[in-house]
Design an enzyme around this catalytic site. Structure first.
Site, PDB file in Angstrom:
ATOM      1  N   ASP A  49     -31.787  -7.446  13.165  1.00  0.00           N
ATOM      2  CA  ASP A  49     -32.754  -6.787  14.221  1.00  0.00           C
ATOM      3  C   ASP A  49     -33.647  -5.818  13.658  1.00  0.00           C
ATOM      4  O   ASP A  49     -33.785  -5.285  13.180  1.00  0.00           O
ATOM      5  CB  ASP A  49     -31.684  -6.153  15.151  1.00  0.00           C
ATOM      6  CG  ASP A  49     -31.964  -6.827  16.296  1.00  0.00           C
ATOM      7  OD1 ASP A  49     -32.704  -6.964  16.532  1.00  0.00           O
ATOM      8  OD2 ASP A  49     -30.853  -7.721  16.822  1.00  0.00           O
ATOM      9  N   ASP A  59     -38.012  -6.561  10.764  1.00  0.00           N
ATOM     10  CA  ASP A  59     -38.253  -7.935  11.075  1.00  0.00           C
ATOM     11  C   ASP A  59     -38.257  -8.967  10.521  1.00  0.00           C
ATOM     12  O   ASP A  59     -39.009  -9.122   9.235  1.00  0.00           O
ATOM     13  CB  ASP A  59     -40.081  -7.497  11.506  1.00  0.00           C
ATOM     14  CG  ASP A  59     -40.304  -8.872  12.285  1.00  0.00           C
ATOM     15  OD1 ASP A  59     -40.194 -10.056  12.396  1.00  0.00           O
ATOM     16  OD2 ASP A  59     -41.769  -8.490  12.954  1.00  0.00           O
ATOM     17  N   VAL A  60     -37.233 -10.328  10.934  1.00  0.00           N
ATOM     18  CA  VAL A  60     -37.101 -11.530  10.553  1.00  0.00           C
ATOM     19  C   VAL A  60     -38.603 -12.285  10.430  1.00  0.00           C
ATOM     20  O   VAL A  60     -38.501 -13.905   9.666  1.00  0.00           O
ATOM     21  CB  VAL A  60     -35.932 -12.764  10.952  1.00  0.00           C
ATOM     22  CG1 VAL A  60     -35.014 -10.927  10.813  1.00  0.00           C
ATOM     23  CG2 VAL A  60     -36.431 -12.460  12.292  1.00  0.00           C
ATOM     24  N   SER A  63     -34.616 -14.274  18.304  1.00  0.00           N
ATOM     25  CA  SER A  63     -35.508 -14.499  19.431  1.00  0.00           C
ATOM     26  C   SER A  63     -35.669 -13.012  21.058  1.00  0.00           C
ATOM     27  O   SER A  63     -34.099 -13.309  21.278  1.00  0.00           O
ATOM     28  CB  SER A  63     -35.682 -15.560  19.986  1.00  0.00           C
ATOM     29  OG  SER A  63     -36.305 -15.746  20.885  1.00  0.00           O
ATOM     30  N   GLY A  99     -35.282 -20.279   4.488  1.00  0.00           N
ATOM     31  CA  GLY A  99     -36.270 -20.299   3.236  1.00  0.00           C
ATOM     32  C   GLY A  99     -35.210 -18.716   1.750  1.00  0.00           C
ATOM     33  O   GLY A  99     -34.631 -19.470   1.080  1.00  0.00           O
ATOM     34  N   TYR A 116     -41.614 -19.993  24.050  1.00  0.00           N
ATOM     35  CA  TYR A 116     -40.082 -20.171  24.193  1.00  0.00           C
ATOM     36  C   TYR A 116     -39.440 -22.133  23.540  1.00  0.00           C
ATOM     37  O   TYR A 116     -38.976 -21.672  22.345  1.00  0.00           O
ATOM     38  CB  TYR A 116     -39.176 -19.762  24.919  1.00  0.00           C
ATOM     39  CG  TYR A 116     -37.750 -19.613  25.073  1.00  0.00           C
ATOM     40  CD1 TYR A 116     -37.462 -18.583  23.775  1.00  0.00           C
ATOM     41  CD2 TYR A 116     -36.357 -20.479  25.329  1.00  0.00           C
ATOM     42  CE1 TYR A 116     -36.287 -18.280  23.181  1.00  0.00           C
ATOM     43  CE2 TYR A 116     -35.059 -19.787  25.025  1.00  0.00           C
ATOM     44  CZ  TYR A 116     -34.861 -18.852  24.066  1.00  0.00           C
ATOM     45  OH  TYR A 116     -33.701 -18.908  23.558  1.00  0.00           O
ATOM     46  N   TYR A 156     -36.362 -28.433   5.888  1.00  0.00           N
ATOM     47  CA  TYR A 156     -35.321 -28.278   4.965  1.00  0.00           C
ATOM     48  C   TYR A 156     -34.423 -28.496   3.957  1.00  0.00           C
ATOM     49  O   TYR A 156     -33.808 -29.260   3.272  1.00  0.00           O
ATOM     50  CB  TYR A 156     -35.084 -26.141   5.221  1.00  0.00           C
ATOM     51  CG  TYR A 156     -36.490 -25.796   5.016  1.00  0.00           C
ATOM     52  CD1 TYR A 156     -37.858 -26.012   5.227  1.00  0.00           C
ATOM     53  CD2 TYR A 156     -36.423 -24.773   3.522  1.00  0.00           C
ATOM     54  CE1 TYR A 156     -38.609 -24.661   5.107  1.00  0.00           C
ATOM     55  CE2 TYR A 156     -36.460 -23.516   3.250  1.00  0.00           C
ATOM     56  CZ  TYR A 156     -37.860 -23.587   3.929  1.00  0.00           C
ATOM     57  OH  TYR A 156     -38.947 -23.222   3.668  1.00  0.00           O
ATOM     58  N   ARG A 190     -32.237 -12.235  33.945  1.00  0.00           N
ATOM     59  CA  ARG A 190     -31.652 -13.782  33.898  1.00  0.00           C
ATOM     60  C   ARG A 190     -30.554 -13.668  35.675  1.00  0.00           C
ATOM     61  O   ARG A 190     -30.626 -12.732  35.778  1.00  0.00           O
ATOM     62  CB  ARG A 190     -30.435 -13.638  33.127  1.00  0.00           C
ATOM     63  CG  ARG A 190     -31.463 -14.896  31.989  1.00  0.00           C
ATOM     64  CD  ARG A 190     -30.513 -15.170  30.865  1.00  0.00           C
ATOM     65  NE  ARG A 190     -30.708 -14.462  29.350  1.00  0.00           N
ATOM     66  CZ  ARG A 190     -30.515 -14.153  28.386  1.00  0.00           C
ATOM     67  NH1 ARG A 190     -30.463 -15.550  28.101  1.00  0.00           N
ATOM     68  NH2 ARG A 190     -29.852 -13.608  27.381  1.00  0.00           N
TER      69      ARG A 190
HETATM   70  N1  UDP Z   1     -33.298 -16.596  39.198  1.00  0.00           N
HETATM   71  C1  UDP Z   1     -32.582 -16.208  40.245  1.00  0.00           C
HETATM   72  N2  UDP Z   1     -33.510 -14.486  40.286  1.00  0.00           N
HETATM   73  C2  UDP Z   1     -33.122 -13.681  39.547  1.00  0.00           C
HETATM   74  C3  UDP Z   1     -33.343 -14.052  38.247  1.00  0.00           C
HETATM   75  C4  UDP Z   1     -32.824 -15.700  37.874  1.00  0.00           C
HETATM   76  O1  UDP Z   1     -32.989 -16.928  41.366  1.00  0.00           O
HETATM   77  O2  UDP Z   1     -33.792 -12.931  39.591  1.00  0.00           O
HETATM   78  C5  UDP Z   1     -32.972 -17.895  39.014  1.00  0.00           C
HETATM   79  C6  UDP Z   1     -33.624 -18.946  37.424  1.00  0.00           C
HETATM   80  O3  UDP Z   1     -35.330 -19.084  38.628  1.00  0.00           O
HETATM   81  C7  UDP Z   1     -33.488 -20.321  37.300  1.00  0.00           C
HETATM   82  C8  UDP Z   1     -31.750 -19.665  37.669  1.00  0.00           C
HETATM   83  O4  UDP Z   1     -31.716 -19.017  38.850  1.00  0.00           O
HETATM   84  O5  UDP Z   1     -33.549 -20.890  37.967  1.00  0.00           O
HETATM   85  C9  UDP Z   1     -31.392 -18.989  36.117  1.00  0.00           C
HETATM   86  O6  UDP Z   1     -32.132 -18.642  35.455  1.00  0.00           O
HETATM   87  P1  UDP Z   1     -32.296 -17.135  34.355  1.00  0.00           P
HETATM   88  O7  UDP Z   1     -33.278 -16.919  33.942  1.00  0.00           O
HETATM   89  O8  UDP Z   1     -30.725 -17.094  34.181  1.00  0.00           O
HETATM   90  O9  UDP Z   1     -31.827 -18.960  32.873  1.00  0.00           O
HETATM   91  P2  UDP Z   1     -32.877 -20.048  32.163  1.00  0.00           P
HETATM   92  O10 UDP Z   1     -31.789 -21.212  32.712  1.00  0.00           O
HETATM   93  O11 UDP Z   1     -33.836 -20.446  33.537  1.00  0.00           O
HETATM   94  O12 UDP Z   1     -33.513 -19.385  31.610  1.00  0.00           O
END
Ligand code: UDP
Length: 324
Positions: free
Chosen positions: A36, A61-62, A80, A107, A150, A164, A191
């Site tokens: 990591d 750093d990979v 990631s 690799g 992403y 690969y 999230r």
């Molecule tokens: N979301 C939200 N409030 C927050 C963070 C995320 O309403 O404070 C919503 C975001 O817009 C998405 C969903 O929750 O619709 C899931 O978001 P997350 O970032 O957890 O993962 P994603 O599935 O979008 O990668």
């Protein structure tokens, strides 16, 4: 003849999923090399493994050349940035670890004759026009939007993995991971679950983006790790969805967490991020068929375990690292 230990390299091993994988492989008797660069990973996730003779940490750093002395039986590429906030803050690193990092990890697997497993994502389906998402759906991704760094890195990583496999005959596996939650998620990774739980615990307003009608399907981390461990040992070369098909709106999810925490915090609405997928639910018939896998933890059980972790972390502010 003494039996030789199986050795696995886990990139992103100090992250949320990577650290749970370290635990699982150690529990199965493997020797674990955890790599990591700690950009979004956190040493606290692996602190409990210090002193375990079968566990080794490489600060690396990979995206740079990877050297591992001795034999390697499996390479799990989990490095990631993985939350929308992280990959918006770290767009170039996200592209590099998905592209150059996958190349380096492949690799290493080729050099060692090891199996290789790529952590891919439901983001490969973008804002999906097919519902639920099956592995043979090619997705609806905006390459030039903010999430493109992403999504496209992971799509490139899948293509590189298949190259690969086809060209160098590496035994590769690809898991498409759907929203996963559990202990060791970073409180401030942006999230939905960490945001809602920490807001509810602090008595702050709960921030739902958009009108909250977008859906997600949340899988408890132990279920995911079990699916991944089975996939590594299977013969399936093409991508396999691992996730929990229990779909709900984000507004329902916020309400569920508020009830569980017992908060009186109001829900407030904020702008929906660009290209936020409107719906997401895995079709897991392939995982059922080829891995004999399905999720076992229901949402109440998983949320209760996660809440216990978040409570503990919020009670220990002095232990906070730079990224929360
Ligand atoms: N979301 C939200 N409030 C927050 C963070 C995320 O309403 O404070 C919503 C975001 O817009 C998405 C969903 O929750 O619709 C899931 O978001 P997350 O970032 O957890 O993962 P994603 O599935 O979008 O990668």
């Amino acid at each position: 003849m003494s039996q030789q230990l199986q050795r696995v390299v886990i990139t992103g091993g100090a992250g949320f999923l990577g650290s749970h994988l370290c635990d699982r492989f150690l529990a199965e008797g493997w020797e674990v090399i955890c790599m990591d660069n700690l950009v979004t990973g956190d040493l606290r996730n692996i602190g409990h493994l210090v002193g375990e003779s079968r566990f080794h940490f490489f600060h690396q750093d990979v995206t740079e050349f990877i050297h591992v002395p001795g034999k390697v039986d499996a390479v799990m590429h989990f490095a990631s940035p993985a939350s929308p906030l992280d990959y918006l803050e770290l767009p170039i690193q996200t592209l590099k670890v998905g592209a150059l990092g996958t190349h380096k990890a492949l690799g290493l697997a080729r050099e060692k004759g090891a199996r290789f497993l790529l952590a891919s994502t439901s983001e490969c389906y973008g804002d999906p026009l097919v519902h639920p998402q099956r592995e043979d759906y090619w997705g609806n991704v905006n390459p030039v939007g903010p999430r493109g760094v992403y999504d496209e890195a992971k799509r490139f990583a899948e293509a590189m993995t298949m190259a690969y496999h086809r060209y160098h005959k590496v035994r590769t596996r690809i898991v498409r991971i759907f929203n996963t939650y559990g202990p060791r998620m970073r409180l401030n990774d942006g999230r939905a679950l960490p945001a809602f739980m920490s807001q509810a615990l602090r008595g702050e307003p709960i921030t739902v983006f958009g009108d909250g009608s977008q859906t997600r399907s949340f899988c408890y981390v132990d279920d995911l790790i079990d699916g991944i461990y089975r996939l590594l040992h299977s013969d399936e070369v093409y991508p396999v969805n691992i996730g929990n098909p229990n779909e709900m709106t984000i507004k329902e999810f916020a309400e569920r967490i508020a009830r569980l925490v017992g908060t009186t915090s109001p829900i407030i609405y904020k702008d929906l991020p660009v290209d936020d997928p409107k719906q997401r639910r895995p079709d897991i018939s392939k995982a059922r068929r080829v891995l004999g896998w399905e999720p076992k933890f229901d949402l109440d059980t998983g949320l209760a375990k996660t809440l216990a972790y978040f409570r503990e972390r919020l009670d220990a502010p002095l232990a906070k690292g730079p990224r929360g």
